[in-house]
Design a protein around this motif. Structure first.
Motif, PDB file in Angstrom:
ATOM      1  N   ARG A  10      -1.235 -10.518   7.114  1.00 37.97           N
ATOM      2  CA  ARG A  10      -2.556 -11.009   6.724  1.00 37.97           C
ATOM      3  C   ARG A  10      -2.756 -12.478   7.109  1.00 37.97           C
ATOM      4  NH1 ARG A  10      -5.701 -13.983   5.924  1.00 37.97           N
ATOM      5  NH2 ARG A  10      -7.108 -14.428   4.211  1.00 37.97           N
ATOM      6  N   VAL A  19      -6.914  -3.012 -12.019  1.00 34.42           N
ATOM      7  CA  VAL A  19      -5.836  -2.270 -11.355  1.00 34.42           C
ATOM      8  C   VAL A  19      -4.515  -3.028 -11.428  1.00 34.42           C
ATOM      9  CG1 VAL A  19      -7.378  -0.997  -9.822  1.00 34.42           C
ATOM     10  CG2 VAL A  19      -6.420  -3.180  -9.055  1.00 34.42           C
ATOM     11  N   GLY A  20      -4.514  -4.151 -12.106  1.00 33.15           N
ATOM     12  CA  GLY A  20      -3.247  -4.857 -12.332  1.00 33.15           C
ATOM     13  C   GLY A  20      -2.726  -5.615 -11.133  1.00 33.15           C
ATOM     14  N   CYS A  21      -3.610  -6.094 -10.265  1.00 33.02           N
ATOM     15  CA  CYS A  21      -3.128  -6.794  -9.069  1.00 33.02           C
ATOM     16  C   CYS A  21      -2.692  -8.229  -9.379  1.00 33.02           C
ATOM     17  CB  CYS A  21      -4.173  -6.782  -7.954  1.00 33.02           C
ATOM     18  SG  CYS A  21      -5.609  -7.827  -8.269  1.00 33.02           S
ATOM     19  N   GLY A  22      -3.253  -8.813 -10.447  1.00 38.69           N
ATOM     20  CA  GLY A  22      -2.825 -10.159 -10.834  1.00 38.69           C
ATOM     21  C   GLY A  22      -3.423 -11.286 -10.017  1.00 38.69           C
ATOM     22  N   ARG A  23      -4.404 -10.974  -9.183  1.00 38.51           N
ATOM     23  CA  ARG A  23      -5.003 -12.025  -8.348  1.00 38.51           C
ATOM     24  C   ARG A  23      -5.708 -13.085  -9.207  1.00 38.51           C
ATOM     25  NH1 ARG A  23      -5.966 -10.867  -2.913  1.00 38.51           N
ATOM     26  NH2 ARG A  23      -7.082 -12.822  -2.842  1.00 38.51           N
ATOM     27  N   LEU A  64      -4.406  -6.067  -1.757  1.00 42.42           N
ATOM     28  CA  LEU A  64      -4.864  -6.935  -2.847  1.00 42.42           C
ATOM     29  C   LEU A  64      -3.950  -8.139  -3.033  1.00 42.42           C
ATOM     30  CD1 LEU A  64      -5.802  -4.187  -5.463  1.00 42.42           C
ATOM     31  CD2 LEU A  64      -7.233  -5.213  -3.724  1.00 42.42           C
ATOM     32  N   TYR A  73      -4.849 -14.024 -12.162  1.00 43.27           N
ATOM     33  CA  TYR A  73      -3.787 -14.854 -12.748  1.00 43.27           C
ATOM     34  C   TYR A  73      -3.295 -15.885 -11.727  1.00 43.27           C
ATOM     35  CZ  TYR A  73       0.982 -16.177 -13.838  1.00 43.27           C
ATOM     36  OH  TYR A  73       2.118 -16.904 -14.028  1.00 43.27           O
ATOM     37  N   VAL A  74      -3.021 -15.429 -10.507  1.00 47.02           N
ATOM     38  CA  VAL A  74      -2.496 -16.329  -9.468  1.00 47.02           C
ATOM     39  C   VAL A  74      -3.503 -17.454  -9.188  1.00 47.02           C
ATOM     40  CG1 VAL A  74      -1.843 -16.502  -7.024  1.00 47.02           C
ATOM     41  CG2 VAL A  74      -1.043 -14.569  -8.373  1.00 47.02           C
ATOM     42  N   SER A  79      -1.320  -1.043  -6.033  1.00 50.43           N
ATOM     43  CA  SER A  79      -2.424  -1.255  -6.990  1.00 50.43           C
ATOM     44  C   SER A  79      -3.763  -0.766  -6.458  1.00 50.43           C
ATOM     45  CB  SER A  79      -2.560  -2.741  -7.328  1.00 50.43           C
ATOM     46  OG  SER A  79      -1.398  -3.209  -7.957  1.00 50.43           O
ATOM     47  N   LYS A  96     -12.171 -13.431  10.063  1.00 50.71           N
ATOM     48  CA  LYS A  96     -11.296 -13.627   8.907  1.00 50.71           C
ATOM     49  C   LYS A  96     -10.851 -12.260   8.435  1.00 50.71           C
ATOM     50  CE  LYS A  96     -11.595 -15.653   4.236  1.00 50.71           C
ATOM     51  NZ  LYS A  96     -10.207 -15.723   3.947  1.00 50.71           N
ATOM     52  N   GLU A  97      -9.550 -12.107   8.235  1.00 43.39           N
ATOM     53  CA  GLU A  97      -8.995 -10.861   7.717  1.00 43.39           C
ATOM     54  C   GLU A  97      -9.523  -9.640   8.457  1.00 43.39           C
ATOM     55  OE1 GLU A  97     -10.109 -11.323   3.686  1.00 43.39           O
ATOM     56  OE2 GLU A  97      -8.390 -12.549   3.209  1.00 43.39           O
ATOM     57  N   GLY A  98      -9.530  -9.735   9.762  1.00 46.86           N
ATOM     58  CA  GLY A  98      -9.919  -8.562  10.524  1.00 46.86           C
ATOM     59  C   GLY A  98     -11.414  -8.353  10.626  1.00 46.86           C
ATOM     60  N   ARG A 115       0.785  -5.315 -17.083  1.00 48.11           N
ATOM     61  CA  ARG A 115       0.159  -5.768 -15.832  1.00 48.11           C
ATOM     62  C   ARG A 115      -1.336  -6.010 -16.044  1.00 48.11           C
ATOM     63  NH1 ARG A 115       3.249  -5.951 -11.394  1.00 48.11           N
ATOM     64  NH2 ARG A 115       1.398  -6.367 -10.165  1.00 48.11           N
ATOM     65  N   CYS A 128      -1.010  -8.523  -4.454  1.00 50.96           N
ATOM     66  CA  CYS A 128      -0.713  -8.549  -5.889  1.00 50.96           C
ATOM     67  C   CYS A 128       0.310  -9.613  -6.276  1.00 50.96           C
ATOM     68  CB  CYS A 128      -0.155  -7.206  -6.337  1.00 50.96           C
ATOM     69  SG  CYS A 128      -1.337  -5.880  -6.252  1.00 50.96           S
ATOM     70  N   HIS A 129       0.135 -10.075  -7.503  1.00 52.64           N
ATOM     71  CA  HIS A 129       1.174 -10.880  -8.139  1.00 52.64           C
ATOM     72  C   HIS A 129       2.281  -9.923  -8.568  1.00 52.64           C
ATOM     73  CE1 HIS A 129       3.132 -13.624 -10.857  1.00 52.64           C
ATOM     74  NE2 HIS A 129       2.916 -12.810 -11.874  1.00 52.64           N
ATOM     75  N   ALA A 132      -6.026  -6.603   5.427  1.00 54.87           N
ATOM     76  CA  ALA A 132      -7.108  -7.220   4.652  1.00 54.87           C
ATOM     77  C   ALA A 132      -7.471  -6.377   3.435  1.00 54.87           C
ATOM     78  CB  ALA A 132      -8.337  -7.420   5.532  1.00 54.87           C
ATOM     79  N   MET A 180      -4.748  -5.881  11.111  1.00 56.49           N
ATOM     80  CA  MET A 180      -5.394  -6.923  10.312  1.00 56.49           C
ATOM     81  C   MET A 180      -6.408  -6.305   9.348  1.00 56.49           C
ATOM     82  SD  MET A 180      -4.337  -9.956  10.511  1.00 56.49           S
ATOM     83  CE  MET A 180      -5.642 -11.056   9.983  1.00 56.49           C
ATOM     84  N   GLU A 181      -7.117  -5.308   9.827  1.00 55.49           N
ATOM     85  CA  GLU A 181      -8.086  -4.635   8.953  1.00 55.49           C
ATOM     86  C   GLU A 181      -7.375  -4.025   7.750  1.00 55.49           C
ATOM     87  OE1 GLU A 181     -11.218  -3.359  12.443  1.00 55.49           O
ATOM     88  OE2 GLU A 181     -10.395  -1.776  11.175  1.00 55.49           O
ATOM     89  N   ILE A 234      -8.354   1.610  -6.927  1.00 52.72           N
ATOM     90  CA  ILE A 234      -9.701   1.420  -6.389  1.00 52.72           C
ATOM     91  C   ILE A 234     -10.080   2.604  -5.498  1.00 52.72           C
ATOM     92  CG2 ILE A 234     -11.190  -0.035  -4.967  1.00 52.72           C
ATOM     93  CD1 ILE A 234      -9.503  -2.416  -5.802  1.00 52.72           C
ATOM     94  N   PRO A 292     -10.777  -8.045  -6.950  1.00 47.31           N
ATOM     95  CA  PRO A 292     -11.211  -7.082  -5.928  1.00 47.31           C
ATOM     96  C   PRO A 292     -11.913  -5.849  -6.497  1.00 47.31           C
ATOM     97  CG  PRO A 292      -8.884  -6.784  -6.372  1.00 47.31           C
ATOM     98  CD  PRO A 292      -9.344  -7.923  -7.262  1.00 47.31           C
ATOM     99  N   VAL A 293     -11.955  -5.727  -7.809  1.00 48.54           N
ATOM    100  CA  VAL A 293     -12.517  -4.510  -8.408  1.00 48.54           C
ATOM    101  C   VAL A 293     -13.933  -4.777  -8.906  1.00 48.54           C
ATOM    102  CG1 VAL A 293     -12.207  -2.723 -10.157  1.00 48.54           C
ATOM    103  CG2 VAL A 293     -10.214  -3.819  -9.130  1.00 48.54           C
TER     104      VAL A 293
END
Lengths: 429, 419
Positions: free
Chosen positions: B55, A358-362, B30, A364-365, B91, A67-69, A382, B32-33, B27, B23-24, B95, A401-402
């Motif tokens: 992804r 970091v304002g990624c909004g994940r 993030l 929220y989504v 974003s 998954k995801e690499g 954000r 982002c929205h 992955a 892919m790495e 990190i 993610p943080v």
């Protein structure tokens, strides 16, 4: 100085340097492999399953999911039991028992009839092994008289366990399949037949991936494939579930006592399934396993992973003030309870750290699309803003993610419910 | 002693991603929205969308997003100053470090080639209006592609033998291989755009066209009026890079090479000289490195090749009998500073100037000979964008401006009623 802790356990009356074993598989299939694993630090080895039946294997025979690499999330194998002659396997086992008396060489056997089980048990007796494991669980045997087809048939399990224990006094461990409705009844059958304990889980019947070049599953064997066993990190949650249920079954502990196999610890489970790190191993110990067995992680990384298992578990014990593993084994069992007994009177709301965000909004989504639309998105800053819709599900915390950005915050009592002291997890890494 | 990188002039300096490493990297994204990276791309390449496609194992979809938004997606993936565009906006910077967006874009476009994808299609039914583009650089290629996608019949006039402009005749191939440029240009050709090479366009040639785009770029040398500027061994960056790209390994840059300037072009000249066998290459810039317009990662690459960088010094005189032998520098701000360096070659990467554009088309010309074209409109049926309007910026900005001008041209042609 590197940390040194007493990791020894007594397992079915046998002293083990630590709880780390190889499970019956290609990782322990001959003398030299097992010699190397012992020298690396493994306490023992469940030798690759020996039968009268000698396997004729296909090629290729492995596949993995990712998954995801991230490779090897799960692993599929189509191997059966040993493809070496029975006598040769017992010769390896005999020499290992003789040359490595401090280590625990377990013979894992599989017969296809009462006679074969007896014959194999006698050979174990002659080889002088301290323990015998019966493989009732391989899901990809080319004969229905063996493997997981037997393991889900209580009558056969009991009969074959009795066959083995009628010819030897060596404690017998029945290796269970997860391809069943509930493992406890099969475990009870094994113990009724004379098994001292069970080990679990063997692999889960699976199809990992489809191959569109050949329009079949993976791995591709001359344009075809078969359903076969799945293992690795992906199966750990399933393995922990089975181990917990077996260890929570009072009847099993009672049967063990009645049969005279209580060495002071009740039923002695050996946990298997997706163990890669000391932490995974400790999880199995926490649900009452006395030893753990590993294959897939060794296939991926080699025997050396035991070094960090030993060191990591030692540091964990040191941190928690445990002097020996018996102070720790099984301590999570009372806290895993039926869903209907959980306290459902409160909501544990998430707390957001705007400085770490970091304002990624994940959050929220995910909250909008998959939960309760409890997060408003401040477009300008954000940043997420929690509204009154929050039910405290913690989906946001799980997608963030943080590290340390979303954490458990305020406890909100449902209307008319009695507030009590609430225990909750504070540290997420 | 530091390990110095040895590389070939035509070999790409940075290795690309494989499926696994892509892919790495994807992955790490993030997802982002309302993703800041996509807002950070002048050309609207939409990295958030193409990274999400990678992804979720849809690399063909990723290639489509890039190609549909940015006709020069392959070239931009190599030469974009990501660190001050999409990657700066990423974003993930909060990190650790940003997603390598440029490398993921490169990967997707490489897969486009592997799968022999033909993403862009022009309508079969062509519109009556005929459109000409002057120059085959990034702005013109972008404008031509947009117009062709809208069904217009487009001809590009180019005085050189190959299309690409700075992509083909400027940037060092270790940073931007010719095959990558050619692959991008093949997409434009695939839309049915005609190219006329070796053609120096005059105003009269453009009469038959309903709309004309001028994307001639900046190709005039900007040499300082100092002693010895006429000596053999003195180059403008434009001439130096073009000579190297056309002659490749046959081009002799000299043993001791000085490059004057502080932009990416200066670094390209220095890298070109080094990769083509110069023993000692130095970049000399009059201001501080902090003020230099060049991309820091390019300066760092130059350092790894063993190229020296000296700041605060400006050239004052070039000495030599009939060819360059030495160059005298004086402090740009530091009056006490003096420096004399022996050299076979000195390259001035101090910006390019516009050639006479009024000879090409009846356009209004501003300071330094640049065309005045707000939002691409240069008056009447004439439109312009790219370096010749903005005075020399990035490839991605030229693509963005070319797209904007094409939109203005389509609006103009529709209003005029040429069907």
């Amino acid at each position: 100085m590197a940390i040194k802790k007493d990791l020894s356990v007594n397992y079915l009356g046998v002293k083990c340097q630590n709880p780390f074993f190889l499970s019956s598989s290609p990782v322990g299939g001959n003398y030299d492999m097992v010699r190397k694993c012992y020298e690396t630090g493994w306490a023992g080895c469940f030798f690759k399953t020996v039968g009268i039946f000698v396997a004729d294997e296909c090629s290729p025979r492995f596949d993995q999911t990712n998954k995801e690499g991230l490779p090897w999330l799960g692993f599929k194998n189509m191997e059966q039991i040993s493809d070496k002659p029975t006598e040769q396997n017992f010769e390896y086992i005999y020499r290992l028992v003789r040359d490595y008396p401090e280590h625990v060489t377990v013979a894992t056997i599989m017969g296809s009839s009462e006679e074969e089980w007896k014959q194999l048990a006698k050979m174990c007796d002659e080889a002088g092994v301290p323990l015998i494991e019966g493989n009732f669980s391989c899901p990809q045997m080319t004969s229905h008289d063996m493997g997981s087809d037997v393991g889900t048939n209580n009558e056969l399990v009991e009969k074959y366990a009795r066959a083995v224990t009628s010819v030897t006094d060596i404690p017998f461990i029945a290796k269970m399949t997860p391809n069943c409705k509930n493992m406890e009844e099969h475990a009870r059958a094994a113990i009724k037949g004379g098994a001292a304990a069970v080990s679990a889980i063997n692999t889960i019947k699976s199809i990992t991936n489809l191959d569109f070049e050949n329009m079949t599953a993976m791995p591709v064997v001359n344009g075809k494939s078969s359903i076969s066993g799945y293992s690795g990190a992906a199966v750990k949650p399933i393995a922990l579930r089975f181990c917990t249920q077996v260890q929570q079954d009072e009847e099993i502990h009672k049967l063990v006592k009645e049969k005279g196999f209580d060495f002071g610890y009740g039923h002695e489970m050996s946990g298997i399934g997706g163990i890669e790190t000391w932490r995974d191993a400790a999880e199995f110990l926490a649900v009452g396993c006395r030893t753990v067995q590993v294959t897939t992680a060794i296939m991926q990384y080699g025997y050396r992973i035991v070094e960090d298992m030993i060191s990591g578990l030692s540091h964990f014990m040191d941190e928690r003030g445990f002097d020996n593993l018996d102070q720790f084994i099984g301590c999570a069992l009372p806290n895993i309870i039926p869903a209907e007994e959980l306290n459902r009177d409160f909501r544990l709301l998430p707390k957001f750290d705007d400085k770490k965000c970091v304002g990624c909004g994940r959050c929220y989504v995910s909250c909008y699309d998959a939960a309760h639309q409890a997060i408003d998105w401040n477009e300008k800053k954000r940043r997420p803003e929690l509204n009154d819709n929050c039910v405290g599900c913690h989906l946001c915390l799980n997608v963030c993610p943080v590290q340390g950005c979303i954490t458990p915050g305020e406890i909100q009592w449902k209307e008319g419910r009695e507030p009590v002291d609430v225990k909750f997890k504070k540290e997420y890494i | 002693m530091s390990k110095v990188v040895k590389a070939k002039y035509t070999a790409e300096a940075v290795a690309g991603f494989t499926h696994r490493t892509a892919m790495e990297e994807a992955a790490r994204c993030l997802l982002c929205h309302d993703a800041p990276c996509s807002q950070g791309c002048p050309a609207g390449t939409d990295p958030a969308k193409f990274i999400r496609s990678i992804r979720f194992r849809n690399v063909k979809g990723a290639a489509e997003t890039i190609r549909e938004n940015n006709i020069l997606g392959g070239s931009c993936a190599r030469v974009c100053p990501y660190d001050r565009l999409c990657e700066e906006a990423c974003s993930r910077c909060g990190i650790d470090k940003p997603i390598q967006i440029g490398k993921l874009q490169r990967y997707a476009i490489e897969q486009e080639k592997v799968f022999k994808m033909k993403i862009l299609k022009a309508p079969a039914k062509k519109k009556a209006a005929k459109v000409a583009c002057v120059g085959a650089g990034p702005a013109s290629l972008a404008a031509a592609a947009e117009l062709a996608k809208a069904g217009y019949r487009v001809t590009i006039f180019e005085r050189e033998e190959k299309a690409g402009g700075v992509l083909t005749y400027g940037i060092v191939p270790s940073r931007l291989p010719q095959a990558v440029v050619d692959h991008d240009i093949a997409q434009v050709k695939g839309l049915g755009v005609k190219f006329e090479f070796g053609k120096e366009v005059k105003a009269a040639d453009l009469e038959e066209y309903d709309a004309v785009f001028v994307g001639t770029g900046l190709w005039g040398a900007n040499l300082p009026k100092i002693e010895g500027i006429e000596l053999a061994g003195v180059y403008s960056a434009v001439d130096f890079l073009k000579a190297a790209r056309t002659q490749k390994n046959a081009f002799d840059p000299g043993k001791k090479v000085l490059v004057v300037g502080g932009g990416d072009v200066a670094v390209d000249c220095a890298v070109t000289a080094k990769l083509l066998g110069a023993e000692d290459v130095k970049i000399v810039y009059r201001r501080t490195l902090e003020e230099a317009p060049g991309n820091m990662t390019e300066f760092q690459y130059a350092l790894t090749l063993g190229i020296g960088i000296t700041t605060g010094m400006a050239p004052a005189a070039i000495k030599g009998a009939d060819k360059v032998e030495a160059v005298e520098f004086k402090g740009f701000r530091d009056e006490a500073a003096q420096l004399v360096l022996s050299a076979d070659t000195i390259v001035f990467a101090t910006g390019q100037t516009a050639e006479d554009q009024t000879a090409v088309a009846p356009v209004k010309v501003a300071d330094k000979g640049l065309i005045k074209a707000p939002k691409g409109k240069a008056g009447g049926k004439f439109f312009a964008a790219g370096d010749i309007v903005n005075g020399g910026k990035t490839v991605v900005e030229a693509v963005a401006a070319g797209k904007e001008a094409a939109d203005a041209m389509i609006a103009y042609l529709e209003k005029k009623g040429v069907k």
